[in-house]
Motif scaffolding. Sequence first.
Motif: not given
Length: 183
Positions: A19, A22, A34-35, A129
Amino acid sequence: MNRFFIALLPSQDIQKYANDIKQYFADKYACVCAKKSPPHITLQPPFEWADTSVSSLETSLQAFAIQRQSIPITFNGFAAFPPRVIYIDVVKSQALLTLKTDLMTYAETNLGIIDQVEKTRPFVPHLTVAFRDLTKQNFRIAWPEFVQRQFYAECTATHLTLLFHDGKCWNIKSEFPFLSSVK
């Protein structure tokens, strides 16, 4: 009908690392797609399923998972699907390949879930990511930085995860423990 997919989620520390990467792509390259899902290894790509029969889907996945052992997963560096996708590389193990194959066969046989495209391409386990909204130009800038970046981690996947799409992003719907993690 709702959209779902089935995946393995890594441990919390690996999810946090993914994360953070990302977020780096969001901040530096305006790459935010991607988040919209938790870090995951896709086993069964997105499929449509009737809202009224989600409980039967969950019951079936629980029956599948309870017959499986937890799986060790190794993450090693970064890789890419040029010209848009950068991901944390997952070492392809026999246990992971077997789980993917068995799940897809089970989903087709017991649930009527068939992904013809997925059946024809090799399984490349990965944690995305950056993708879709990473421009080709930004990929060319970012990839030289990430191809050299070191990352190594190990965890054990103890359950399958069913995710659903709420119209904006992917969310965890249910988790199904593997036999070796059932208390």
